[in-house]
Design an enzyme around this catalytic site. Structure first.
Site, PDB file in Angstrom:
ATOM      1  N   LYS A  16      50.273 -50.197 -43.971  1.00 15.13           N
ATOM      2  CA  LYS A  16      49.563 -48.963 -43.385  1.00 15.13           C
ATOM      3  C   LYS A  16      49.866 -49.095 -41.528  1.00 15.13           C
ATOM      4  CE  LYS A  16      44.935 -49.548 -41.681  1.00 15.13           C
ATOM      5  NZ  LYS A  16      45.228 -48.752 -40.611  1.00 15.13           N
ATOM      6  N   GLY A  74      47.551 -57.858 -36.031  1.00 18.82           N
ATOM      7  CA  GLY A  74      46.590 -56.862 -35.190  1.00 18.82           C
ATOM      8  C   GLY A  74      45.150 -58.475 -34.507  1.00 18.82           C
ATOM      9  N   THR A 108      42.607 -60.647 -33.468  1.00 18.12           N
ATOM     10  CA  THR A 108      41.999 -61.809 -33.612  1.00 18.12           C
ATOM     11  C   THR A 108      40.753 -61.669 -34.827  1.00 18.12           C
ATOM     12  OG1 THR A 108      43.386 -63.380 -32.414  1.00 18.12           O
ATOM     13  CG2 THR A 108      41.269 -64.379 -33.514  1.00 18.12           C
ATOM     14  N   GLU A 109      39.990 -60.722 -33.970  1.00 14.99           N
ATOM     15  CA  GLU A 109      38.658 -60.362 -35.351  1.00 14.99           C
ATOM     16  C   GLU A 109      39.029 -60.000 -35.988  1.00 14.99           C
ATOM     17  OE1 GLU A 109      36.664 -57.325 -33.020  1.00 14.99           O
ATOM     18  OE2 GLU A 109      34.841 -57.084 -33.971  1.00 14.99           O
ATOM     19  N   GLY A 127      41.678 -60.380 -37.948  1.00 16.49           N
ATOM     20  CA  GLY A 127      42.308 -61.376 -38.566  1.00 16.49           C
ATOM     21  C   GLY A 127      41.539 -62.348 -39.087  1.00 16.49           C
ATOM     22  N   CYS A 161      50.985 -59.179 -27.458  1.00 19.11           N
ATOM     23  CA  CYS A 161      50.739 -60.080 -27.683  1.00 19.11           C
ATOM     24  C   CYS A 161      50.642 -61.092 -27.101  1.00 19.11           C
ATOM     25  CB  CYS A 161      50.210 -60.014 -29.843  1.00 19.11           C
ATOM     26  SG  CYS A 161      51.845 -59.838 -30.016  1.00 19.11           S
TER      27      CYS A 161
HETATM   28  P1  NAI Z   1      42.745 -53.793 -35.070  1.00 16.14           P
HETATM   29  O1  NAI Z   1      43.129 -55.764 -35.614  1.00 16.14           O
HETATM   30  O2  NAI Z   1      41.236 -53.414 -35.030  1.00 16.14           O
HETATM   31  O3  NAI Z   1      44.026 -52.846 -36.192  1.00 16.14           O
HETATM   32  C1  NAI Z   1      44.918 -53.244 -36.250  1.00 16.14           C
HETATM   33  C2  NAI Z   1      45.312 -52.876 -37.560  1.00 16.14           C
HETATM   34  O4  NAI Z   1      44.233 -53.782 -38.046  1.00 16.14           O
HETATM   35  C3  NAI Z   1      44.880 -51.531 -38.295  1.00 16.14           C
HETATM   36  O5  NAI Z   1      46.064 -50.561 -38.251  1.00 16.14           O
HETATM   37  C4  NAI Z   1      43.337 -50.691 -38.325  1.00 16.14           C
HETATM   38  O6  NAI Z   1      43.472 -49.990 -38.648  1.00 16.14           O
HETATM   39  C5  NAI Z   1      43.498 -52.206 -39.318  1.00 16.14           C
HETATM   40  N1  NAI Z   1      42.127 -52.708 -39.729  1.00 16.14           N
HETATM   41  C6  NAI Z   1      41.149 -52.771 -38.935  1.00 16.14           C
HETATM   42  N2  NAI Z   1      40.143 -52.992 -39.908  1.00 16.14           N
HETATM   43  C7  NAI Z   1      40.063 -53.426 -40.330  1.00 16.14           C
HETATM   44  C8  NAI Z   1      40.302 -54.781 -41.735  1.00 16.14           C
HETATM   45  N3  NAI Z   1      37.916 -54.818 -41.934  1.00 16.14           N
HETATM   46  N4  NAI Z   1      40.475 -54.617 -42.609  1.00 16.14           N
HETATM   47  C9  NAI Z   1      41.717 -54.853 -42.894  1.00 16.14           C
HETATM   48  N5  NAI Z   1      42.266 -53.446 -41.392  1.00 16.14           N
HETATM   49  C10 NAI Z   1      41.590 -53.651 -40.604  1.00 16.14           C
HETATM   50  O7  NAI Z   1      42.981 -53.964 -33.233  1.00 16.14           O
HETATM   51  P2  NAI Z   1      42.323 -52.432 -32.347  1.00 16.14           P
HETATM   52  O8  NAI Z   1      40.798 -52.411 -32.855  1.00 16.14           O
HETATM   53  O9  NAI Z   1      42.966 -51.360 -32.334  1.00 16.14           O
HETATM   54  O10 NAI Z   1      42.488 -53.440 -31.214  1.00 16.14           O
HETATM   55  C11 NAI Z   1      41.405 -54.105 -30.916  1.00 16.14           C
HETATM   56  C12 NAI Z   1      41.728 -54.981 -30.051  1.00 16.14           C
HETATM   57  O11 NAI Z   1      43.174 -56.179 -30.843  1.00 16.14           O
HETATM   58  C13 NAI Z   1      42.839 -54.714 -28.668  1.00 16.14           C
HETATM   59  O12 NAI Z   1      42.025 -53.941 -27.549  1.00 16.14           O
HETATM   60  C14 NAI Z   1      43.277 -56.492 -28.917  1.00 16.14           C
HETATM   61  O13 NAI Z   1      43.445 -56.783 -27.677  1.00 16.14           O
HETATM   62  C15 NAI Z   1      43.384 -57.158 -30.089  1.00 16.14           C
HETATM   63  N6  NAI Z   1      45.023 -56.089 -30.627  1.00 16.14           N
HETATM   64  C16 NAI Z   1      45.861 -57.333 -30.935  1.00 16.14           C
HETATM   65  C17 NAI Z   1      47.122 -56.860 -31.251  1.00 16.14           C
HETATM   66  C18 NAI Z   1      47.828 -57.863 -31.300  1.00 16.14           C
HETATM   67  O14 NAI Z   1      49.204 -57.826 -31.002  1.00 16.14           O
HETATM   68  N7  NAI Z   1      47.954 -59.471 -30.687  1.00 16.14           N
HETATM   69  C19 NAI Z   1      47.488 -55.745 -32.100  1.00 16.14           C
HETATM   70  C20 NAI Z   1      46.176 -54.777 -31.711  1.00 16.14           C
HETATM   71  C21 NAI Z   1      45.140 -54.926 -30.912  1.00 16.14           C
END
Ligand code: NAI
Ligand code: MG
Length: 491
Positions: free
Chosen positions: A196, A248, A250-251, A253, A304
């Site tokens: 996804k 994505g 940490t929350e 994750g 990240c």
């Molecule tokens: P997110 O972690 O919510 O999104 C990443 C992916 O996970 C997206 O494809 C989303 O649809 C999916 N996702 C969301 N909730 C899920 C769940 N319960 N189960 C499975 N998949 C799920 O990140 P978001 O909300 O876009 O960004 C929030 C914060 O996270 C950012 O401000 C940033 O600080 C951090 N972040 C860090 C990343 C990294 O590579 N370290 C990448 C993206 C965000």
């Protein structure tokens, strides 16, 4: 006359003194459909509630997509299972490699179109999507294609086999590159996939689906479903998924970790970071400042492994801050499709609010703010390159991942103090060390509790080099030989 001009007689001046004529990359050559369906079993299926992907720099709607519900995810997993049992797991590695090479070559052939769509959909400068994202995505497919027929020689005194159907979920900061990081090793090792893309950046994934179709990959080997977190959760919780790979926040994750606890699913997590760039007084300061700029402002700081904390040895603090301030005034913020642009659009309105809120907290907690004085575009989501001095380790801007073009500057006196401060975070993904002394670089690298450490450089990526975190930055490695292991059973 600007402040810089008044007191900058000794400085090279650019910024508002130089007017750059716009050099926009053309959009005329791209082929973007008005709507895209899920890519399941080799076909596009336009079913489910609709959502749109917008351009964060113009706020225009680019394309309409569909949200995969539980039933659609189930359909994708079934297609992947069939393809695994009947085709992909039985195919010799050298045959799998041919498909993966073909995908790599087709990414290269379509690189210009992919780069433009990546910049339109996600907001990153065309220079970066053209020179970094797309070439690296192709490089990952090339690299892992090379492993597909060598797996039996790779891990001595053991035999390896694929795992089965893997579920993968990726973020919006490097959309096509993350597709490559996830798909290439999984395909090389003989697994089939349900993946996804992130909801704000699905379009290059849809272009990749077209490439996969054109490459003739057997139907069901790669399935791409769209949607929000709920769709991601449906993949994670599907009983016939054998392994989950997530990049994505940490929350999320942690949510995933909890939800698969007690099952036999395998898991790798690549999560957030709060990387430290450490400048010693013996470093080449101009080079270090350039590295810090690249470390935090590359991809609007949506990285990240961004160097979002700067630790400077006290004796060179004032010089570094002066040079940093001078340098950020020269950064060009604006249209991602303009080849002059250094800093493009923030990926979404939500992310922009998050950055604004954290920057406000920095000011309230007493840090001193420096920012680029440039004019921001009237439309779209933009934020000026910013850094804070007088940051204390307890400030939120020193602790939390901002994921935007915002740097927190702190000082240290000894290498031990630098190491302690750099490691003083729940994260552990990356670090950069700037020093003239090779011995100091190696000593500091050993002290870093981080998966990736750069010496006198930053944000260098290569498919042959493993990438991943310590602590709350996650576990498992992507890239290199290490990146094969999460997709293999080892006997
Ligand atoms: P997110 O972690 O919510 O999104 C990443 C992916 O996970 C997206 O494809 C989303 O649809 C999916 N996702 C969301 N909730 C899920 C769940 N319960 N189960 C499975 N998949 C799920 O990140 P978001 O909300 O876009 O960004 C929030 C914060 O996270 C950012 O401000 C940033 O600080 C951090 N972040 C860090 C990343 C990294 O590579 N370290 C990448 C993206 C965000
Ligand atoms: Mg978008």
């Amino acid at each position: 006359m600007s402040e810089l001009q008044k007191n900058g007689a000794r400085e090279l001046l650019f910024g508002d003194l130089w007017e750059y004529a716009p050099a926009p990359e053309s959009r005329g050559h791209i082929n973007l459909a008005e709507s895209y369906g899920h890519f399941i079993n080799g076909e596009f299926i336009k079913e489910g509630d609709e959502f749109t992907s917008v351009s964060p720099s113009t706020e225009e709607t680019l394309s309409t997509l569909h949200i995969a519900d539980d039933a659609m995810v189930d359909r994708a997993v079934k297609a992947a299972r069939d393809a695994y049992d009947n085709v992909w797991s039985k195919m010799p590695g050298r045959e799998r490699a041919k498909y993966i090479y073909r995908i790599a070559r087709m990414i290269q052939e379509k690189s210009r179109e992919l780069a433009v769509i990546e910049s339109m959909d996600g907001g990153k400068p065309i220079r970066e999507s053209r020179d970094v994202d797309i070439p690296l995505a192709a490089a990952h497919f090339f690299y892992y294609a090379g492993w597909a027929d060598k797996l039996e020689y790779t891990f001595p005194a053991s035999s390896v086999s694929s795992i089965g159907v893997v579920g993968q979920i990726i973020p919006w900061n490097f959309p096509l590159l993350m597709m490559a990081w996830k798909l290439a090793p999984a395909l090389a090792t003989g697994n089939t996939i349900v993946i996804k893309p992130a909801e704000t950046t699905p379009l290059t994934a849809m272009k990749l689906a077209e490439i996969i179709q054109e490459a003739g990959l057997p139907p069901g080997v790669v399935n791409i479903v769209n949607g929000y977190g709920k769709t991601g959760a449906a993949i994670v919780n599907h009983p016939d998924i054998n392994k989950v790979a997530f990049t994505g926040s940490t929350e999320v994750g942690k949510i995933i970790q909890r939800s698969i606890a007690g099952t036999d699913k395998r898991l790798t997590l690549e999560l957030g970071g709060k990387g430290a760039n450490i400048i010693f007084e013996d470093a080449a300061i101009d080079q270090a400042v350039e590295g810090v700029i690249n470390g935090i402002y590359f991809n609007q700081g949506h990285v990240c492994c961004a160097g979002s904390r700067l630790l400077v040895q006290e004796s060179v603090h004032d010089e570094v801050v002066r040079k940093l301030n001078h340098r950020i005034q020269t950064l060009i913020v604006g249209d991602p499709l303009d080849k002059n642009t250094d800093i493009g659009a923030i990926n979404s309105r939500e992310q922009l609010s998050k950055i604004q809120e954290l920057v406000q907290s920095g000011e309230q907690e007493g840090a001193v703010r420096f920012a680029t004085q440039c004019k921001l575009p009237d439309k779209g989501y933009f934020f000026p390159p910013t850094f804070f001095t007088d940051v204390s380790p307890s400030h939120r801007i020193a602790q939390e991942e901002i994921f935007g073009p915002v740097l927190s500057v702190m000082t240290f006196r000894t290498p031990e103090e630098a190491a302690a401060k750099a490691n003083n975070t729940p994260y552990g993904l990356s670090a950069g060390i700037w020093s003239d002394k090779g011995s100091k670089l190696f000593k500091m690298a050993q002290l870093m509790r981080a998966g990736v450490v750069w010496g006198n450089t930053y944000n260098k990526f290569d498919p042959g080099s493993p990438f991943g975190g310590y602590k709350e930055s996650g576990f498992g490695r992507e890239g290199g030989l290490h990146g094969l292991l999460p997709y293999l059973e080892v006997k």
